[in-house]
Every structure is written in structure tokens, then in C-alpha cells.
Motif scaffolding. Sequence first.
Motif, PDB file in Angstrom:
ATOM      1  N   ALA C  54       0.850  -1.176   0.000  1.00 52.26           N
ATOM      2  CA  ALA C  54       0.000   0.000   0.000  1.00 52.26           C
ATOM      3  C   ALA C  54       0.889   1.230   0.000  1.00 52.26           C
ATOM      4  O   ALA C  54       2.067   1.153   0.298  1.00 52.26           O
ATOM      5  CB  ALA C  54      -0.889   0.000   1.229  1.00 52.26           C
ATOM      6  N   ARG C  55       0.309   2.354  -0.315  1.00 48.10           N
ATOM      7  CA  ARG C  55       1.091   3.578  -0.362  1.00 48.10           C
ATOM      8  C   ARG C  55       1.538   3.977   1.037  1.00 48.10           C
ATOM      9  O   ARG C  55       0.784   3.904   2.001  1.00 48.10           O
ATOM     10  CB  ARG C  55       0.240   4.702  -0.938  1.00 48.10           C
ATOM     11  N   SER C  56       2.796   4.407   1.132  1.00 46.97           N
ATOM     12  CA  SER C  56       3.264   4.914   2.409  1.00 46.97           C
ATOM     13  C   SER C  56       3.755   6.338   2.210  1.00 46.97           C
ATOM     14  O   SER C  56       4.704   6.573   1.479  1.00 46.97           O
ATOM     15  CB  SER C  56       4.410   4.037   2.942  1.00 46.97           C
ATOM     16  N   ALA C  57       3.081   7.293   2.845  1.00 46.69           N
ATOM     17  CA  ALA C  57       3.495   8.681   2.698  1.00 46.69           C
ATOM     18  C   ALA C  57       4.819   8.895   3.401  1.00 46.69           C
ATOM     19  O   ALA C  57       5.664   9.658   2.950  1.00 46.69           O
ATOM     20  CB  ALA C  57       2.425   9.606   3.257  1.00 46.69           C
ATOM     21  N   LEU C  58       5.021   8.182   4.541  1.00 43.66           N
ATOM     22  CA  LEU C  58       6.250   8.345   5.322  1.00 43.66           C
ATOM     23  C   LEU C  58       7.471   7.916   4.521  1.00 43.66           C
ATOM     24  O   LEU C  58       8.495   8.548   4.537  1.00 43.66           O
ATOM     25  CB  LEU C  58       6.174   7.506   6.601  1.00 43.66           C
ATOM     26  N   GLU C  59       7.316   6.773   3.858  1.00 33.81           N
ATOM     27  CA  GLU C  59       8.472   6.258   3.133  1.00 33.81           C
ATOM     28  C   GLU C  59       8.454   6.693   1.678  1.00 33.81           C
ATOM     29  O   GLU C  59       9.336   6.315   0.911  1.00 33.81           O
ATOM     30  CB  GLU C  59       8.488   4.731   3.225  1.00 33.81           C
ATOM     31  N   ASP C  60       7.422   7.430   1.293  1.00 36.05           N
ATOM     32  CA  ASP C  60       7.357   7.945  -0.072  1.00 36.05           C
ATOM     33  C   ASP C  60       7.343   6.835  -1.117  1.00 36.05           C
ATOM     34  O   ASP C  60       8.021   6.924  -2.135  1.00 36.05           O
ATOM     35  CB  ASP C  60       8.552   8.887  -0.328  1.00 36.05           C
ATOM     36  N   TYR C 222      -6.704   4.911   0.456  1.00 35.38           N
ATOM     37  CA  TYR C 222      -5.670   3.998  -0.006  1.00 35.38           C
ATOM     38  C   TYR C 222      -5.150   3.122   1.108  1.00 35.38           C
ATOM     39  O   TYR C 222      -4.058   2.578   1.021  1.00 35.38           O
ATOM     40  CB  TYR C 222      -4.515   4.789  -0.620  1.00 35.38           C
ATOM     41  N   VAL C 223      -5.942   2.992   2.155  1.00 36.36           N
ATOM     42  CA  VAL C 223      -5.473   2.223   3.304  1.00 36.36           C
ATOM     43  C   VAL C 223      -6.073   0.831   3.264  1.00 36.36           C
ATOM     44  O   VAL C 223      -7.241   0.662   2.931  1.00 36.36           O
ATOM     45  CB  VAL C 223      -5.897   2.936   4.605  1.00 36.36           C
ATOM     46  N   LEU C 224      -5.278  -0.163   3.622  1.00 33.11           N
ATOM     47  CA  LEU C 224      -5.791  -1.529   3.660  1.00 33.11           C
ATOM     48  C   LEU C 224      -6.749  -1.667   4.834  1.00 33.11           C
ATOM     49  O   LEU C 224      -6.471  -1.212   5.931  1.00 33.11           O
ATOM     50  CB  LEU C 224      -4.634  -2.509   3.865  1.00 33.11           C
ATOM     51  N   VAL C 225      -7.858  -2.322   4.567  1.00 34.98           N
ATOM     52  CA  VAL C 225      -8.778  -2.573   5.677  1.00 34.98           C
ATOM     53  C   VAL C 225      -8.807  -4.064   5.961  1.00 34.98           C
ATOM     54  O   VAL C 225      -8.418  -4.872   5.143  1.00 34.98           O
ATOM     55  CB  VAL C 225     -10.205  -2.100   5.372  1.00 34.98           C
ATOM     56  N   LYS C 226      -9.372  -4.394   7.141  1.00 31.77           N
ATOM     57  CA  LYS C 226      -9.263  -5.784   7.586  1.00 31.77           C
ATOM     58  C   LYS C 226     -10.100  -6.712   6.739  1.00 31.77           C
ATOM     59  O   LYS C 226      -9.693  -7.800   6.403  1.00 31.77           O
ATOM     60  CB  LYS C 226      -9.679  -5.893   9.052  1.00 31.77           C
ATOM     61  N   ASN C 227     -11.347  -6.362   6.484  1.00 36.06           N
ATOM     62  CA  ASN C 227     -12.152  -7.282   5.686  1.00 36.06           C
ATOM     63  C   ASN C 227     -13.211  -6.533   4.907  1.00 36.06           C
ATOM     64  O   ASN C 227     -13.332  -5.325   4.976  1.00 36.06           O
ATOM     65  CB  ASN C 227     -12.797  -8.344   6.577  1.00 36.06           C
ATOM     66  N   TYR C 228     -13.987  -7.305   4.163  1.00 34.68           N
ATOM     67  CA  TYR C 228     -14.981  -6.778   3.254  1.00 34.68           C
ATOM     68  C   TYR C 228     -15.950  -5.849   3.939  1.00 34.68           C
ATOM     69  O   TYR C 228     -16.268  -4.770   3.450  1.00 34.68           O
ATOM     70  CB  TYR C 228     -15.704  -7.966   2.613  1.00 34.68           C
TER      71      TYR C 228
END
Lengths: 281, 290, 281
Positions: C54-60, C222-228
Motif C-alpha cells: 500500500a502507499r506509504s506517505a512516510l516512506e514515499d 488507499y489504506v488496507l482494511v481488515k475485511n470486506y
Amino acid sequence: MKKYLSCILFVCIAVLMLNACSNDTGVSPGASSEQEGLSGKISTSGSTSMEKVVASLIEAFTKKNPSLKMSFDATGSGAGITAALEGVADIGLSSRNLKEGEEAAKATVVALDGIAVIVNNENQVRNLTVEQLGKIFSGKITNWNEVGGKDELIQIVGREAGSGTREGFESILDVMDVCVYDQEHTSTGAVITAIAANSNAIGYASIASVSSKISTLSVGGVECTEATILDGTYQIQRPFLMVTAADKEIDDKVKAFMEFALSKEAEDIIRKAGAVQVKGK
Amino acid sequence: MKIRVMLEKVMNVILCLSGVTAIAAVFVISLYMLINGVPAIQKVGLVPFLFGQTWRSTGSNPEYGILPFLLTSVYGTFGACLVGVPIGLMTSVFLAKIANSKIAGVVTGAVELLAGIPSVVYGLIGMLVLVPNIRTIFHLKTGTTLFSAIIVLTIMILPSIINVSVTALKAVPKEYEEASYALGATKIETIFKVSIPAAKSGIAAGIVLGIGRAVGEAMAVMMVAGNVANMPSFFKSVTFLTTAIAKEMAYAPNGSLQKQALYSIALVLFIFIMVINMVLNILLKGRKEK
Amino acid sequence: MNESLSPKRKVYGVLLQGFIFLCTGITVALLVGLLGYIFYQGLGHISWKLLSTARSALEDTIGILPNIIYTLYIIFTTLLIAIPIGVGAAIYLNEYVVNKRFVQIIEFAAETLSGIPSIIFGLVGYMFFCQKLKLGSSILAGSLTLSIMILPTIIRTTQETLKTVPNTYREGSFALGATKWYMIRTILIPSSLDGILSGAILSIGRIVGESAALIFTAGTGYVLVKNYFEALQTSGGSLSVALYVYVYEHGEFGVGFAIASILMLIVFTVNVATKAVKKKI
């Protein structure tokens, strides 16, 4: 046969999706193993220029508080302030100072952002004064050869009417309402792409978004760096604000996030995202 | 047995409701468009709104005239059809009547792929490739022009026109063509004087589809048209009805006249498309009865 | 045969033939050019990292795994909503013709829906599903909006399939004493499955390519979520939306082309699948 295949495929996909994809974005194994920290939801919305800074702060803060959910909606500075005032968002993010009519809002400066003046990489002009910029953007200077460049008409690329970046840029240059644009885009990325693709273009964007695709100019001999923003010699700058409703009680977790954003810890995060943290405000 | 009868009645109602959903959706959309679009028109005045030539929604003296957007959408769609219909029609003639089935299969597959390219991608390619080249070829200040937008729109409506026209041309009864050959016509003459007229209503349906896509397109056009609220001119930056909405929607404060005016533009767009659909449908049904 | 043609007809014939080849040549050149450019620019940026993080703003860093998952969720939910309603409507239109006027109104409504531009769906979807029904920016709101958009397609394709089911099936069933719904459930729907499936696959193409309507209703998360089920309530960007965000907001057009290439492959697969199903009918 095909029917069985499609059934199986469907079930596979369903199982895949309904299952947890529990990889988090690189949570280091050394992080707090107990579910300590804050929980609940914080919603933020506002300036698109602040997206990188806010996204980084949110990411860092939620790593420390895994049960906390934070969201950011890039709706624009004006919409962010309104959302905070109406209670739709916990924190509004604005990349411009509060205007009259927005007195019910309380603003906390979290960082300073320089607005870079950008041109195409092929452009040989390296510096312009504030005066020259004002004349270019209001249409009084029309050719690059008037400011030391090639004989080419100047193409002016900017942001749309409600943008905080545009307002900041135009007000400092004192060309509000008189700018004549050739292209107006609704986002920083589009402005950068437009300038990268056109050798005669000039525009502006948050210094945080600048990449090798375009070149920045120095303004009045001053380069846009952290130092020059902090001491004010780079004139084209504006504050990044966290806005809350002045008359409402701020929730504990919201307070915690705002303190985090102003803390020493956040200094590097903000710097990496391209802005400059303001200390002691 | 009574359960069976009950079940029948229940299913009847449920299925009827499913059909009603479509009507309900159109109703809700129209209602929202009207409720949100009318206030600004009332405040600004219908004639100043529709025929005003200046749009300046922010700043000290806001003006809300949408004539530039209206005309741009009209010219843009018209221009796209002017170029796209001949190219699309001729290509479908090739695919339906001239090419052998292998080539036709490959090209048709590619056209379908073209139909699937998302509009944002068209916008991106337009910005990186089309716009700078138009600037240099025509010695302009900026490559984002009505002309560039027309080119992009033309390319986008080609698949709609081609796909439907090919089906229509293929459906022309063989007897018509064979009769034409028997009378001494060449293949080309048969195509142009018999097959195409016979497939008219199908081809028209494809054109309607294309027009619908052109008028409703926002994303792709936003990157190549410049988005400045000028009165339309071929080589100037322009704004369409759709891009006018997209440009300021995210930033307009809730409840402000600016936001209401944007909904009014959406209302105008909505009515514009309804009118086009209805007119073209009547023309089509008229032909069908012939 | 050519010898007996007048010169005028000969010229006419040659000119038109030339025109046909010219136009076809233009179309093919466009096809090859566009697709080629997309893959040329995009394939280089596709990496395992892009696809699986997933996108990481911290690590660019940029990763589109969440967007892929969100796209799947959106497809699944939209079809889940639209297919029962669409098939139900088609069955009603075809089998329960009670009032011809009523049928005409429904068909007119469906046709009207298919002509409305996606930006209007986005606006109304936002007002109705996100604000009025208080769903907020979420996958559920996005799927509801999209299901209305694809409803006409499902209704149309199902109707056409139902029409090809021979009347003898229906009459035979009635002769054996079946009631209407029983006949529909046991005879009609099973024989129409292929048609329904092809309508669904066709709609997948539209869903995947849609961006304007989704941005307003399902957001750009753009954040991963746990489930559907959690995803249904979260703001999530599909691949098309992610393309828009990375290109226009961040100026990362390399990533944009990479996503475009992936989308092209998806569309290609969808087209091939549709043809395969159609062949079976």
C-alpha cells in the motif's frame, strides 16, 4: 464444464476478498504489541497541497495508536475550514490564512510551505523578481525574452479559482483577480505535468510537490529552502493550518494528534514531506 | 397450494418493484437536479445565467454566465461528430463488408479495447503528447485548446460508433445487396447506396451513443482543454459544461451561490442531454416506421 | 466487369475505396499508437512492490494493493446489487406484460439512465447516498451508485436473452401445471444464465473504467482494511480512481501508465471472457 469453472472462480474470488488482508503498511515488529493508545475515529479534510504532510503525520500517528482510524479528504482549503466549523470533520486543513467571515474558527500553524515558481527544464531563466512575476501573471510581460529567456510567448499555468495555493500566490504578488491564465488545473500534479510538457510554461506549486520533472526559479535572488522560508526571505510562502471550531471542546484524541503534529517527533516527518515545521507556536 | 398462490403474488410484486427501480432512479436524479439546480438560476436570473458571457465565480464581483460553457460543449460535440462519424462509419464499412474475418476479428477486438480505455488515460496521453505538439505545430501560446479537445473526443467516440455500426451493417439482409449486384452495381456502390441507407437507424443509434459520451465527458477533456472560462474559439483554452462542474465542485463552499451555480450547470447539462436523446430517439423511431 | 463502367463510376469507386482505407488506417494507427504508448510508458513501472503493497506517505513509496482489492470489492458489491434488480426488471418486462404503457415507461427510464453522464451520477450519488442516507464516502455508496449506472445494461442483455428462450419451454412448463414464478425459477433463469453472465461481464468493464462517479461517492482512500464488511464503510479508491489521484494530485505519471496498462489487461480479459460466453449461447 464452463459453469463449474465459473462457479469455482467465483467462490475463490469471494473467499479471497472476504478474508482478512491483514498486512499493515509496514508495521515494524518492535511496535507496541499491546493495543494501547487511542482508539476511535478522527476525520480530517482540506487542502490538497497539504496532502503529503497530513498523510505522513496520519500514518506515523496511527502506527503509534493502532486502534485509531484517521481519514483525510482532499477537498480544498475552503471546504476544509467549513467542514471543521460545521463539525463534519474533526480537523480542517487549510493552506491559507483564515479570511473574514471565518472568525468562528481557531487556526493552529503546523508548518510553513513555500510556493515554488516552476518552469520547464529546458527554460534557461533561473531567477525572477517579485515585480517581474507580478507583471508576467497579470499579462503585462508576455515574452520570455523580456526577462532574459528565449523568444517565446509565456504560457501561464495555474490552479483553479478556489485553490489555497493560487490565493496565496496571487495575494503575495498582489495580482488577485487580474491573473490571465492559459491553463487552469484542479491539482498540483496536473500543473506540474502541464509545465513538464511545455517548454514555454510557467506556474506555481507547493514546494513539497516539486520533482525533477520541472525546475524551480529563485525569487528575487532567493532560493526556496527550509532556511529561507523560516527567516522569511523567500517571500512566496503560506502557512499550513489545522483548523478547529473555536467554541467547541476539542476531543482528547484530536488534541493528542495536534500535539503530535507540533512536536519534535513530527519535525522530520514534516521536513520529509517538504514543508517546514514552525516551532513554538 | 395457498402458499404457492401467495408466493406467486409476492414474486409478482417483487419483480414489478425491480422494474420500478429504474423509474425511481430517473425520478430521484431528476428531482435532485431540479432541487439543487434551480436556486442559483432564480438568484442570477435565467437569461443572465444562460446567455451571460462571463463566468467569474470567485473574486470581488462574481458573475455567473454560462454561455461560454454551453457553446463550448455544443461546438466540441459537433466538431467531434463531424470528424468522428465519417472515420467511424468508413472503418465499420471496412470491418463489416470488406475485410476478411481474421483481420476483422483482430481489428474489432482492438476497437473494443479502445472502448475500454478509461477517460483519465486519454486525458493523460492528451496532456503529454497531443498538447505540446499542437502548440508547436500551430505556433500557439498554449496547446490546450478547443481543437485539442475535439481531437480527444473524436477518438473517444470512435469505438461507440464503430461497434454499433458494424452490427447494423452486418444485419442488412443479404437480399438487398444481392439485388443491387444483380442490377450491375459494384461493391462500393452497393455499400454506399444500399447497405448504409438500410442500416441507417442502427448507425444513428451508434452516433447517439457517441454524442452522449462526448457531451458527458469530463476527465479526459479537463486535461487538454485548458479550463479557462473563455468564449469558445478554436485555438483558445476553453471550458465545457462538464469540466466547469468538475473544476470547482470540490472547492465551492457548501450552500454558497458558487456551489448552487455549479448544480445549475449540472441541471443545464442534464436537460441538454435529455433533449438530445429525445430528439434523436424521435428521429430514429421515425425512420424505423418507414 | 470494370470495363463496362463509365469513367465517372470508376473514379467514384476508387475514391471511395481510398477513403475507406484511409479512415480504417487512421483508426488502426490510433489503436496501435494509443495502446502501444500506454504499455511502453507503463510496463516499466510495474513491479511486484507496486502490486503488493500500500502507499506509504512516510516512506514515499507507492503501492496499489489496496486499490486492487477495493476494485474487486466494488465489482462484487455492484453486481450483487444490480443483477437481482436488473434481472428482476427484465423478467417483469418480458413475462408479466400487464400494462403496455407501464412497460414502455420502464424501458424509457432504462434508456434514459444509460445516457446520463457519469459526473451527474457522481453528484446525485453523493447527495443521495453519501449525504441523505448518511453513508458517507464509502465503497457501499459507490457500489450503489454504480449499480444504477449498469442497470440498463443488465436489463437490456437479460431481456434479449429471455427473448431467445423458446416459448415451447414456457408452454410446456405451464402444461405440466407449473405456476409462473416456478416456471421462471426452474426453466427461464437457468436457460438465460449465459446471457445474464455476459451482461455482468460487460458491466465489469464499465465498472473498472469508471472514475468520475466513484471519486464523489467512494472517495480516494488507499489504506488496507481488515475485511470486506469494514471496507463497505470506508472510503476506498478503485484502480481508475487511484490512477487519477497519482497522476493529477501527485504528478506520478509513470505509476499512472502502469495502472493504465493493468486496466488494459483487465479490459482485454473481460472482452475475451464475454466472447467466450457469447459463443456458448
